[in-house]
Design an enzyme around this catalytic site. Structure first.
Site, PDB file in Angstrom:
ATOM      1  N   SER A 124       0.798  -1.223   0.000  1.00 27.90           N
ATOM      2  CA  SER A 124       0.000   0.000   0.000  1.00 27.90           C
ATOM      3  C   SER A 124       0.833   1.275   0.000  1.00 27.90           C
ATOM      4  O   SER A 124       0.341   2.317  -0.412  1.00 27.90           O
ATOM      5  CB  SER A 124      -0.978   0.006   1.170  1.00 27.90           C
ATOM      6  OG  SER A 124      -0.313  -0.221   2.381  1.00 27.90           O
ATOM      7  N   HIS A 183      -5.451  -3.260  -3.063  1.00 26.08           N
ATOM      8  CA  HIS A 183      -5.069  -2.313  -4.122  1.00 26.08           C
ATOM      9  C   HIS A 183      -4.957  -2.961  -5.491  1.00 26.08           C
ATOM     10  O   HIS A 183      -4.618  -2.289  -6.460  1.00 26.08           O
ATOM     11  CB  HIS A 183      -3.752  -1.626  -3.754  1.00 26.08           C
ATOM     12  CG  HIS A 183      -3.841  -0.847  -2.482  1.00 26.08           C
ATOM     13  ND1 HIS A 183      -4.375   0.419  -2.419  1.00 26.08           N
ATOM     14  CD2 HIS A 183      -3.506  -1.170  -1.210  1.00 26.08           C
ATOM     15  CE1 HIS A 183      -4.351   0.841  -1.165  1.00 26.08           C
ATOM     16  NE2 HIS A 183      -3.828  -0.103  -0.409  1.00 26.08           N
ATOM     17  N   LYS A 201     -12.091   0.730  -2.485  1.00 25.08           N
ATOM     18  CA  LYS A 201     -11.016   1.354  -3.257  1.00 25.08           C
ATOM     19  C   LYS A 201     -11.416   1.360  -4.742  1.00 25.08           C
ATOM     20  O   LYS A 201     -12.306   2.103  -5.104  1.00 25.08           O
ATOM     21  CB  LYS A 201      -9.705   0.653  -2.926  1.00 25.08           C
ATOM     22  CG  LYS A 201      -9.292   1.028  -1.492  1.00 25.08           C
ATOM     23  CD  LYS A 201      -8.125   0.310  -0.916  1.00 25.08           C
ATOM     24  CE  LYS A 201      -7.872   0.862   0.499  1.00 25.08           C
ATOM     25  NZ  LYS A 201      -7.114  -0.038   1.356  1.00 25.08           N
TER      26      LYS A 201
END
Ligand code: PLP
Length: 391
Positions: A182, A210, A241
């Site tokens: 991250s 991610h 996200k």
């Protein structure tokens, strides 16, 4: 001396933090999540968001959430195992499992809770976790809560991991890694991690917070990126996200998922997320899967940033993902660089130890498909100016 209160100790600690420049404050955001944000009453160009595909304000998702709220109400009313498990959750779980190519999925309210729930359900005293040193805080917290032994290996160092696995006499072994790191944006060597797990009969848990939506031709995440399949893998991804909404899920073998449904405490002892969120997420999946133009736009923006920056003292570490780490080194200078950009209407967070290793303070630049080329040009110009001004 001001009179002492029950909280004087805490106040002293806060004052120390403030003196050390470590006191954090929140920006007040108004309007929608997008690259040009209304923040504290001004317009700023933001490179802070995890909304990698620009879905957080997508009209189809907004309409889907509104319609789902009209049908299902705004609250789920109970936990999943009582009466909170709505048809919309159920359909989303089935769609998520199919999307990532795994047999079954289970939703959690957040990625943080998913990580805590999985690790504490599967491991206890006498078991061992093998974790990358740069893993996300939620994975580290999960291990502490599980009471399993924590072994950390140097970042992406599979040989070091193998040694630790070889020397372990633990009953259950779990290798734990971010799929995309991250703060660095680099990708874990998943095929090699999997091979090590197979040799040592360990489970492999991947946190694809991610990678989901971003990696792979159809945005199916790190497993699609590498083309790996194994029933040994515990796959976790978040939905706040790239997916643009909120929530998380764990996917894998049906026996694993049924066990988590029975045992994961952060699944059992909490209210189910509002079904309207599941409605919005159901609308997000086909956009993620089919609109590869969003990933292509991200790719050209990443290339434009990496190709356009001409740095002298600072460096942009290798990363092919929307997380671009610009390493500055000194904490103070990283902070000054972030302030320099902010004074020019550009938001890029400075990340300092202990979030990253000592001496690697950085600007963490996050790109989104919703950015435009002129945004990247503004950022490049401002970074060139910052490096010169701070030398
Ligand atoms: C954001 C993040 C999480 C937490 O997910 P939430 O849904 O925001 O709680 C977990 N792991 C990683 C690697 C993350 O970046």
């Amino acid at each position: 001396m001001p009179a002492s209160t029950p909280w004087s100790d805490l106040q002293a600690e806060l004052e120390q933090r403030e003196a050390a420049g470590l006191l954090r404050r929140r920006r007040l955001i108004d309007g929608r999540q997008q690259p040009v944000l209304h923040s504290d009453g001004a317009e700023v160009l933001s490179f802070c968001s995890n909304d990698y595909l620009g879905l957080a304000s997508h009209p189809d998702l907004i309409a889907a959430m509104q319609q789902a709220a009209a049908e299902a109400g705004v609250g789920s009313g109970a936990s999943h195992l009582i009466t909170g498990h709505h048809r919309l959750h159920h359909e989303l779980e089935e769609a998520l499992a199919e999307f990532v190519g795994l047999p079954r999925a289970l939703m959690f309210s957040t990625g943080y809770m998913a990580n805590l729930g999985v690790v504490t359900a599967l491991l206890g005293r006498g078991d061992a976790v093998f974790a990358d040193r740069l893993n996300h805080a939620s994975l580290n917290d999960a291990v502490v809560l599980s009471r399993a032994e924590l072994n950390r290996y140097p970042h992406n160092d599979v040989a070091a991991l193998e040694k630790l696995l070889e020397n372990s006499t633990a009953k259950r072994k779990l290798v734990l890694a971010d799929a995309v790191f991250s703060m660095d944006g680099d990708i874990a060597p998943v095929p090699q991690l999997l091979a090590a797990c197979e040799r040592h009969n360990a489970w492999l848990m991947l946190d694809d917070a991610h990678g989901f939506g971003v990696l792979g031709r159809h945005g199916r995440g790190v497993l699609e990126h590498f083309g790996v399949h194994s029933s040994r893998i515990i796959y976790m991804a978040t939905l706040g996200k790239a997916a643009g909404v909120f929530g998380a899920f764990v996917a894998g073998d049906p026996q694993l998922i049924e066990y988590l449904l029975q045992k994961a405490r952060t699944y059992i002892y909490t209210t189910a997320m509002p079904p309207a969120l599941a409605g919005a997420l159901k609308a997000a999946l086909p956009i993620i899967g089919q609109e590869s133009a969003r990933r292509e736009q991200l790719r050209t923006l990443i290339d434009a940033l990496r190709g356009g920056l001409r740095l002298q003292r600072w460096r942009l570490d290798p990363s092919g993902t929307p997380i671009q780490p610009l390493i500055i080194g000194s904490n103070e200078e990283a902070l000054q660089a972030s302030e320099y950009l902010r004074d020019r209407g550009i938001l890029v967070p400075a990340i300092r130890p202990p979030t990253v290793l000592q001496g690697t303070a950085r600007l963490r630049i996050s790109l989104s498909a919703a950015h435009q080329h002129e945004h990247i040009e503004r950022l490049i110009d401002a970074l060139h100016g910052a490096e010169k001004a701070l030398s």
